[in-house]
Design an enzyme around this catalytic site. Structure first.
Site, PDB file in Angstrom:
ATOM      1  N   LYS A  17       0.857  -1.205   0.000  1.00 45.36           N
ATOM      2  CA  LYS A  17       0.000   0.000   0.000  1.00 45.36           C
ATOM      3  C   LYS A  17       0.880   1.236   0.000  1.00 45.36           C
ATOM      4  O   LYS A  17       2.069   1.182   0.357  1.00 45.36           O
ATOM      5  CB  LYS A  17      -0.901   0.026   1.242  1.00 45.36           C
ATOM      6  CG  LYS A  17      -0.186  -0.042   2.610  1.00 45.36           C
ATOM      7  CD  LYS A  17       0.252   1.254   3.220  1.00 45.36           C
ATOM      8  CE  LYS A  17       0.886   1.086   4.609  1.00 45.36           C
ATOM      9  NZ  LYS A  17       1.701   2.201   5.058  1.00 45.36           N
ATOM     10  N   GLY A 119       7.520   1.293   4.617  1.00 49.62           N
ATOM     11  CA  GLY A 119       6.249   2.014   4.791  1.00 49.62           C
ATOM     12  C   GLY A 119       5.192   1.577   3.793  1.00 49.62           C
ATOM     13  O   GLY A 119       4.177   2.245   3.618  1.00 49.62           O
ATOM     14  N   LEU A 120       5.429   0.443   3.130  1.00 50.82           N
ATOM     15  CA  LEU A 120       4.466  -0.050   2.134  1.00 50.82           C
ATOM     16  C   LEU A 120       3.642  -1.214   2.669  1.00 50.82           C
ATOM     17  O   LEU A 120       2.880  -1.839   1.925  1.00 50.82           O
ATOM     18  CB  LEU A 120       5.192  -0.469   0.848  1.00 50.82           C
ATOM     19  CG  LEU A 120       6.022   0.627   0.182  1.00 50.82           C
ATOM     20  CD1 LEU A 120       6.689   0.103  -1.082  1.00 50.82           C
ATOM     21  CD2 LEU A 120       5.169   1.827  -0.166  1.00 50.82           C
ATOM     22  N   GLY A 122       4.350  -4.287   3.725  1.00 48.34           N
ATOM     23  CA  GLY A 122       4.595  -5.670   3.284  1.00 48.34           C
ATOM     24  C   GLY A 122       4.358  -6.697   4.389  1.00 48.34           C
ATOM     25  O   GLY A 122       3.605  -7.657   4.204  1.00 48.34           O
ATOM     26  N   ASP A 161      -1.616  -1.751  10.889  1.00 53.31           N
ATOM     27  CA  ASP A 161      -1.967  -1.712   9.464  1.00 53.31           C
ATOM     28  C   ASP A 161      -2.635  -2.999   8.986  1.00 53.31           C
ATOM     29  O   ASP A 161      -3.129  -3.051   7.858  1.00 53.31           O
ATOM     30  CB  ASP A 161      -0.709  -1.495   8.604  1.00 53.31           C
ATOM     31  CG  ASP A 161      -0.148  -0.089   8.744  1.00 53.31           C
ATOM     32  OD1 ASP A 161      -0.805   0.760   9.374  1.00 53.31           O
ATOM     33  OD2 ASP A 161       0.958   0.151   8.220  1.00 53.31           O
TER      34      ASP A 161
HETATM   35  O1  C5P Z   1       1.041  -1.454  15.278  1.00 52.03           O
HETATM   36  P1  C5P Z   1       2.445  -1.504  14.789  1.00 52.03           P
HETATM   37  O2  C5P Z   1       3.197  -2.703  15.329  1.00 52.03           O
HETATM   38  O3  C5P Z   1       2.579  -1.373  13.320  1.00 52.03           O
HETATM   39  O4  C5P Z   1       3.160  -0.235  15.399  1.00 52.03           O
HETATM   40  C1  C5P Z   1       4.545  -0.109  15.567  1.00 52.03           C
HETATM   41  C2  C5P Z   1       4.808   1.067  16.471  1.00 52.03           C
HETATM   42  O5  C5P Z   1       4.433   2.305  15.819  1.00 52.03           O
HETATM   43  C3  C5P Z   1       3.997   1.053  17.750  1.00 52.03           C
HETATM   44  O6  C5P Z   1       4.676   0.342  18.759  1.00 52.03           O
HETATM   45  C4  C5P Z   1       3.874   2.528  18.074  1.00 52.03           C
HETATM   46  O7  C5P Z   1       5.057   2.983  18.701  1.00 52.03           O
HETATM   47  C5  C5P Z   1       3.805   3.190  16.728  1.00 52.03           C
HETATM   48  N1  C5P Z   1       2.425   3.453  16.278  1.00 52.03           N
HETATM   49  C6  C5P Z   1       1.719   4.474  16.903  1.00 52.03           C
HETATM   50  N2  C5P Z   1       0.433   4.746  16.504  1.00 52.03           N
HETATM   51  C7  C5P Z   1      -0.143   4.065  15.496  1.00 52.03           C
HETATM   52  C8  C5P Z   1       0.568   3.031  14.844  1.00 52.03           C
HETATM   53  C9  C5P Z   1       1.858   2.756  15.275  1.00 52.03           C
HETATM   54  O8  C5P Z   1       2.222   5.119  17.827  1.00 52.03           O
HETATM   55  N3  C5P Z   1      -1.385   4.371  15.109  1.00 52.03           N
END
Ligand code: C5P
Length: 331
Positions: A17, A119-120, A122, A161
């Site tokens: 994405k 940032g895509l 994957g 995501d």
């Molecule tokens: O949810 P995910 O593992 O992709 O998130 C990685 C890190 O990015 C989280 O631990 C958090 O620090 C940050 N994050 C955030 N707010 C979001 C998504 C991610 O602070 N909405």
């Protein structure tokens, strides 16, 4: 989601994405940030092959790389090998077992094209593909399947995501995303535009990028809180040259990045514009940038106009705009 079935093997694609738009709100009590974003699924995808043979209850994962990830590795981009148990696909299989009692052997071969840390999405899409595939197979094995709602809940447990990709499997979509990433509002399919991706020779750790944004905002709230513009597509997509989209991380990187990174970001965005992009941006918390072109062919032509760059280019298009047969089978 399952694309083809050969013997006991099940193949599916996990689309990437880009975020056309990404505004980050305040940090919430749970440590995540509320965000406002526009996610669009890409034709550019990893491939997962599942086989259910082997020792019952065992999960085995193998990975191989193809371009553009392979090209980045050849160029010397270092990827820290992560333990299989930490891989999101492995964790998705284990979570699915836990929630449904699915106990058959699962071997997954992942062919990665989408660079980790770009940032895509994957890794998130691979995890969503695993949940969707196992859910499709669970019915015939007497365990599960999970309801659409339970599947989205499982997805959110794996990462912010992942729910988008579970949702995107249904409508190949563009979505307006809010909350932590779990509030999904489908948008009408985007126009059949081309997308040219530009990968610098490094990945970016999402948690680290959010931490950097928090620190910058503590020091200078006025400078790093971009005024809310909101997404106002009203059911139709205006021409990309008029898009009022932005990404809070881009301003942060251009201001606070290391000198070499800032120079590279400026160059990637300027090159994409020079090659004819009508809109350019950063996807997610980086590292990939993208340019939007009139058509998929236009993005390919633009790539030819940028030979020998110190970054890697890959031309693709919005998945919703040209649904290919091999993405068509779904649950
Ligand atoms: O949810 P995910 O593992 O992709 O998130 C990685 C890190 O990015 C989280 O631990 C958090 O620090 C940050 N994050 C955030 N707010 C979001 C998504 C991610 O602070 N909405």
């Amino acid at each position: 989601m399952i694309q083809s079935i050969a013997g006991e093997k099940y193949t599916c694609k996990a689309p990437g994405k880009i975020n056309l738009h990404l505004l980050i709100g305040e940090r919430r009590p749970d440590g995540f940030h509320n965000l406002e974003s526009v996610f669009t699924a890409l034709d550019f995808a990893d491939t997962l092959v599942f086989s259910l043979s082997g020792e019952a209850g065992k999960t085995v994962l193998s990975m191989k790389a193809e371009d553009p990830l392979l090209e980045l590795i050849r160029r010397g981009q270092v990827f820290e090998p992560i333990a299989a148990e930490k891989n999101l696909v492995y964790r998705a299989v284990e979570l699915f077992r836990q929630k449904t009692g699915f106990s058959r052997a699962v071997a997954v071969e992942v062919t990665k094209r989408i660079p980790p840390g770009s940032g895509l999405g994957g890794g998130s899409s691979d995890a969503a593909a695993a949940l969707l595939t196992l859910n499709g197979l669970a019915a015939s094995s007497g365990a599960g399947p999970l309801s659409a709602e339970a599947l989205l809940e499982a997805a959110a447990e794996l990462g912010s995501d992942v729910p988008f990709f579970v949702h995107a499997a249904g409508n190949r979509a563009a979505c307006e995303i809010s909350g932590r990433g779990d509030r999904i509002k489908p948008l009408s399919p985007p126009p059949p535009l081309g997308v040219l991706l530009a990968f610098p020779g490094f990945g970016i750790h999402t948690g680290g990028a959010f931490g950097l944004l928090d620190a910058a905002r503590r020091e200078n709230p006025a400078g790093f809180f971009v005024p809310r513009s909101g997404v106002n597509l009203n059911g139709s997509w205006p021409g990309p040259e008029t898009w009022d989209f932005s990404n809070d991380f881009l301003g942060l990187f251009l201001d606070r990045g290391a000198e070499g990174e800032k120079t590279l970001y400026r160059r990637m965005l300027a090159d994409l514009k020079r090659a004819g992009a009508s809109f350019t941006g950063l996807s997610g918390s980086g590292s990939a940038c993208f340019g939007i072109f009139d058509s998929p062919e236009g993005a390919l032509e633009a790539k030819k106009r940028l030979p020998g760059t110190p970054y890697t280019l890959h031309a693709t298009f919005f998945l919703a705009s040209r649904v290919r047969q091999d993405y068509n089978t779904r649950y």
